[in-house]
Design an enzyme around this catalytic site. Structure first.
Site, PDB file in Angstrom:
ATOM      1  N   CYS A  77      25.109 -61.934 -27.640  1.00 56.80           N
ATOM      2  CA  CYS A  77      24.198 -63.079 -27.610  1.00 56.80           C
ATOM      3  C   CYS A  77      24.999 -64.349 -27.928  1.00 56.80           C
ATOM      4  O   CYS A  77      26.182 -64.301 -28.229  1.00 56.80           O
ATOM      5  CB  CYS A  77      23.062 -62.888 -28.613  1.00 56.80           C
ATOM      6  SG  CYS A  77      23.590 -62.972 -30.337  1.00 56.80           S
ATOM      7  N   CYS A 109      22.743 -71.220 -32.211  1.00 54.73           N
ATOM      8  CA  CYS A 109      21.523 -70.508 -32.585  1.00 54.73           C
ATOM      9  C   CYS A 109      21.241 -70.661 -34.069  1.00 54.73           C
ATOM     10  O   CYS A 109      22.079 -70.308 -34.913  1.00 54.73           O
ATOM     11  CB  CYS A 109      21.633 -69.031 -32.231  1.00 54.73           C
ATOM     12  SG  CYS A 109      20.144 -68.103 -32.688  1.00 54.73           S
TER      13      CYS A 109
END
Length: 577
Positions: free
Chosen positions: A441, A447
């Protein structure tokens, strides 16, 4: 509306048994005027680069997450500056198909109006822009709208981008399946006009109802796929609702319906766990949309709106019982499931290089490490795809494994497209099977949920794993290896043979025991280990696998057979014990 909810329920029936305060997201949705909130007001506030508390959540329903570059957060704090707020946008691309004209437009926007200049292909079979500052947000949506793309419902408590098997060898079946993915996406979209009003300066239209999603929308995110066996490239067990294509004589006749998959969990919370989807049975094509809506509305009405950690469909099934949930879906759809038709998954990777479809067209699958399209020194990936787009007469297909297919290429165009791809580093014959079977990811720096590195950690980790495979003379083999920066499941580590889930800076939980077909959840092997320990453990385990395995035994099957970890059969019980 009161934020307390008192309901009673007999065991295994209907809505949740609980009395207590609803999750704050329920208040936000209920007071949002069908997802409008005060987003428009925030857009004109130049005192901050971010959005207010409620709007921070509401912009997700419009396909965006507010983020900041965590590499610079501490320095900005020292300077008494707010974080450098920006948004990440995820586009709605059912089935991952995009035209060359659309590609050139998103390439241009990424280059001119994002902080990173990249296009990120994701495991949700779409693209993301990262680092879009507030002054450019409306331009972003209007640019996308001008080329027929939007980002409606790619995040938030709604049905998100619908995936579809992207390997287009069986072209006729793929085309039908893709059309159903698009139909399902449109059928389950929010009906509010909020997106057009806020981002496209559309006419204000009063919203009076959301016939499928309801005024409170869903209790939690909801993910749907259409998959064509024998490829499980969309990882059906990571999703709430899956339609497994059943064909006869080269024609799509219906779907087996799988419900209740999901991979997210919370470290230390034993009430959370990854879960496989359950097979409800077969439905003919003309019942597809009714069944999709019935599953969604059942989850809408029965899902947990008090504890968001237990709000996904997988927990609703386990709470009320599979048979009870299935019977309610049949009642709402007005259709009884038939017995499941036979099918088999054999693998879930992408087929790299050239493949010829049954229609005589050719398809070139390009490996894009971590899905990150950017121009690197001596490897101008982003420019290379743009060059192909300038001459390509077919389309592009983004895969759920973060790769890109140049699809529908005529025989006479193959050589030119391959030459462009090779000269820009998009084809590298030296890329190992192990690298192609590895995925991560985004994690740091963008993030906000990341606890450890993932995208930036993976390339070096694969270098080391390649060395270990060579050391034990199994370089021609590969292990499905996935890394996520937190336990929310974006990189699908909970369907890997070796899954690493971030727990803190440089620390990961190590899970073993998935399989190549993507039908088994791995189990915790080591808790909170550092990168050196990870490599030591892989070295030891690969050494055993190389000498003790049975014929054609994959690494995950070996780990279970010899007792390195126990097999996870029933998610909730077996995963934690």
């Amino acid at each position: 509306m009161s934020n307390t909810d008192s309901k009673t329920q007999a065991l295994g029936q209907g809505p949740i048994i609980v009395e207590g305060t609803k999750a704050v997201n329920e208040r936000i949705k209920g007071e949002s005027n069908y997802l409008r909130g005060t987003i428009s007001d925030d857009l004109t506030d130049r005192m901050t680069g971010g959005f207010s508390a409620d709007n921070f959540q509401l912009i997700r329903f419009h396909g965006m997450y507010q983020q900041d570059d965590r590499d610079f957060r501490a320095e900005r704090q020292k300077q008494k500056l707010e974080p450098l707020h920006n948004v990440m946008l995820r586009a709605r691309m059912p089935g991952g198909i995009i035209t060359p004209t659309q590609w050139l437009a998103i390439d241009k926007f990424a280059q001119e109006h994002t902080s990173y200049g990249s296009i990120r292909l994701t495991t949700r079979q779409t693209f993301q822009f990262h680092g879009v500052l507030k002054p450019h947000i409306k331009l972003m949506h209007q640019t996308l709208n001008s080329i027929g793309i939007d980002s409606i419902a790619t995040a938030g408590d709604v049905n998100r981008n619908v995936l579809c098997t992207s390997n287009p060898v069986e072209s006729s079946v793929h085309q039908e399946a893709y059309q159903w993915a698009t139909k399902i996406s449109e059928h389950l979209l929010p009906k509010t006009n909020a997106y057009a009003e806020i981002w496209l300066d559309g006419e204000k239209v009063e919203t009076t109802e959301e016939p499928i999603l309801g005024s409170q929308y869903l209790p939690r995110k909801f993910k749907t796929t259409v998959v064509i066996p024998p490829q499980n490239d969309v990882d059906v067990h990571a999703n709430d609702l899956n339609f497994v294509a059943i064909s006869e004589n080269g024609k799509l006749v219906g779907f087996n319906v799988l419900v209740g998959g999901g991979l997210a969990m919370t470290h230390g919370d034993l009430s959370t766990y990854p879960r496989r989807a359950d097979d409800f049975g077969f439905v003919p094509l003309d019942k597809t949309l009714e069944v999709a809506a019935a599953v969604v509305t059942t989850q809408r009405d029965w899902g947990n709106r008090v504890n968001r950690k237990n709000a996904k469909t997988k927990y609703t099934l386990d709470r009320v019982g599979i048979d009870t949930f299935k019977a309610e879906v049949e009642k709402r759809a007005g259709h009884v499931f038939e017995a499941s038709r036979p099918y088999e998954f054999t693998d879930r990777g992408d087929r790299f290089g050239w493949v010829e479809g049954i229609d005589g067209k050719h398809h070139l699958t390009l490996f894009i490490e971590n899905g990150r399209l950017l121009d690197y020194p001596n490897k101008a990936l982003k420019s290379g795809v743009a060059k192909i787009a300038e001459i390509h007469a077919g389309d592009f297909r983004m895969t759920a494994n973060q790769n890109l297919i140049v699809a529908g290429v005529a025989q006479q165009d193959k050589a030119q497209i391959e030459q462009i791809a090779r000269s820009h580093g998009l084809i590298d014959d030296g890329v190992s099977s192990q690298r192609k079977d590895s995925m991560a990811c985004v994690a740091f720096p963008t993030c906000p949920l990341a606890m450890a590195e993932a995208e930036r950690y993976l390339p070096g980790l694969v270098d080391d794993v390649e060395g270990i495979l060579a050391k034990h003379e199994v370089s021609d083999e590969s292990i499905i290896l996935r890394v996520t920066g937190c336990p929310n499941g974006c990189g699908r580590a909970m369907l890997a043979e070796i899954g690493l889930v971030g727990k803190g800076p440089g620390k990961y939980n190590m899970y073993l025991g998935g399989n190549t077909e993507g039908t088994r959840i791995p189990k915790l092997y080591k808790d909170g280990i550092d990168e050196a320990t990870i490599l030591s453990e892989i070295d030891t385990l690969v050494g055993r696998w190389a000498t003790e395995r049975q014929a054609d035994e994959c690494f995950g099957d070996f780990a279970i057979r010899v007792g390195v970890v126990a097999e996870v059969i029933i998610s909730a019980r077996d995963f934690h014990v």
